[in-house]
Design an enzyme around this catalytic site. Structure first.
Site, mmCIF file in Angstrom:
data_model
loop_
_atom_site.group_PDB
_atom_site.id
_atom_site.type_symbol
_atom_site.label_atom_id
_atom_site.label_comp_id
_atom_site.label_asym_id
_atom_site.label_seq_id
_atom_site.Cartn_x
_atom_site.Cartn_y
_atom_site.Cartn_z
ATOM 1 N N CYS A 96 -2.800 -2.210 13.516
ATOM 2 C CA CYS A 96 -3.175 -2.130 12.104
ATOM 3 C C CYS A 96 -2.478 -3.317 11.738
ATOM 4 O O CYS A 96 -2.908 -4.084 10.621
ATOM 5 C CB CYS A 96 -2.137 -1.195 11.443
ATOM 6 S SG CYS A 96 -2.958 0.615 11.641
ATOM 7 N N HIS A 101 -8.120 6.234 10.518
ATOM 8 C CA HIS A 101 -8.966 5.259 11.147
ATOM 9 C C HIS A 101 -9.117 5.395 12.430
ATOM 10 O O HIS A 101 -8.479 5.960 13.235
ATOM 11 C CB HIS A 101 -8.142 4.037 10.752
ATOM 12 C CG HIS A 101 -8.170 3.326 9.485
ATOM 13 N ND1 HIS A 101 -7.251 2.617 8.805
ATOM 14 C CD2 HIS A 101 -9.152 3.466 8.463
ATOM 15 C CE1 HIS A 101 -7.531 2.219 7.609
ATOM 16 N NE2 HIS A 101 -8.743 2.754 7.827
#
Length: 316
Positions: free
Chosen positions: A285, A187
């Site tokens: 996150c 990511h």
């Protein structure tokens, strides 16, 4: 005889460290009630390494309390049984000027999370306008990081290039595509963080090796004053950070990044999220930013009638 006047040469002055200003933020988080590693969909996950659920919850609570102690607001979404990765709220969607687009996850294990976050957005009330779920493969702020008026958009592992065009159309932002190449940094928010969106250009930090040469060149040209992370700091997810413009919340293990941030006028705030690292995530996150609509009346976007992507700039 004429007296000679000695000349003096001034010593070069060190560069002045800029004054950083913190801005109160509104975050969405999800407690790790059901957090566990029960499948392997990234290199951080290991079914052979047990998870201490009590410790994970205590670390998460500490992060939440830290945000609130620094003046930020934290909203909480209820966790759903059977969704162990729902704690990684950043992946649930992206919110720009109050417009919330929920994720469309890549792996079937996580797809129900997109439904849960879309439902929360729809019921969030004042300040959040739900656009429903993305049609294209899109993992929210995991791959979509707003840097001022530009959306830095990752691709290569989870979020598709087609999703970048969809985001540009629905959220009305310029999108800059960046291609990731290292599976450990699957990511964008594991390889890049926005430190100060109020500067022009925004101040960012990133790990060059996580990107293709072409994307490295784009970043170097657009963000010449960026903070470059070391592989050692990136390897403990030191770039998976949240900044309010002055305070940077990140893992306490990325000591080199702490030092570089101080040199640039930021105040690092170390947080231990070692238990949640077992699932492949850290501070960012666990944190989805709920960016409010601008003051004054604004026309909400109609997801059934989005702008023509051709009218919005998407750069690769």
């Amino acid at each position: 005889m004429t007296a000679l006047t000695p000349t003096t040469t001034s010593a070069p002055q060190p560069a002045r460290t800029p004054e950083r200003t913190a801005t109160p933020r509104r975050f969405l988080m999800c407690p790790p009630t059901y957090f566990d590693v029960v499948y392997e969909i990234n290199p951080w996950m290991d079914l052979g390494v047990p998870v201490d659920s009590g410790r994970a919850l205590a670390q998460w609570e500490r992060l939440r309390a830290t945000y609130e102690a620094y003046g930020h607001t934290v909203e909480v979404i209820d966790p759903v049984p059977g969704l162990p990765d729902m704690v990684y709220a950043a992946n649930g969607g992206v919110v720009v000027e109050g417009r919330a687009l929920a994720a469309q996850f890549t792996y079937p294990e996580r797809r129900p999370e997109g439904v849960a976050y879309a439902k929360w957005f729809a019921g969030a009330g004042e300040g959040v306008i739900s656009l429903g779920q993305a049609t294209e493969q899109n993992e929210g702020e995991g791959d979509l990081l707003l840097a001022g008026d530009v959306m830095l958009a990752g691709t290569g592992f989870r979020t598709s290039r087609a999703a970048h065009a969809e985001v540009a159309a629905l959220l009305g932002v310029e999108v800059l595509t960046l291609e990731l190449v290292d599976p450990r940094y699957y990511h964008l928010d594991t390889a890049l963080t926005v430190l100060d969106a109020g500067t022009a250009p925004a101040t960012i930090a990133y790990l060059p090796e996580a990107f293709t040469p072409a994307s490295q060149a784009v970043l170097a040209e657009r963000y010449p004053e960026a903070v470059l992370a070391t592989p050692e700091d990136a390897a403990v997810l030191g770039l998976n950070a949240v900044s309010d413009g002055r305070h940077v919340f990140l893992t306490d293990r990325a000591t080199g990044m702490h030092a570089r941030l101080r040199e640039r006028g930021f105040e690092p705030v170390g947080v231990d999220l070692s238990e949640l690292l077992k699932g492949g995530g850290s501070v960012k996150c666990c944190t989805l930013e709920l960016r409010p609509a601008p003051a004054g009346p604004a026309e909400p976007a109609d997801p059934a009638d989005p702008a023509d992507p051709a009218d919005l700039e998407v750069r690769a």
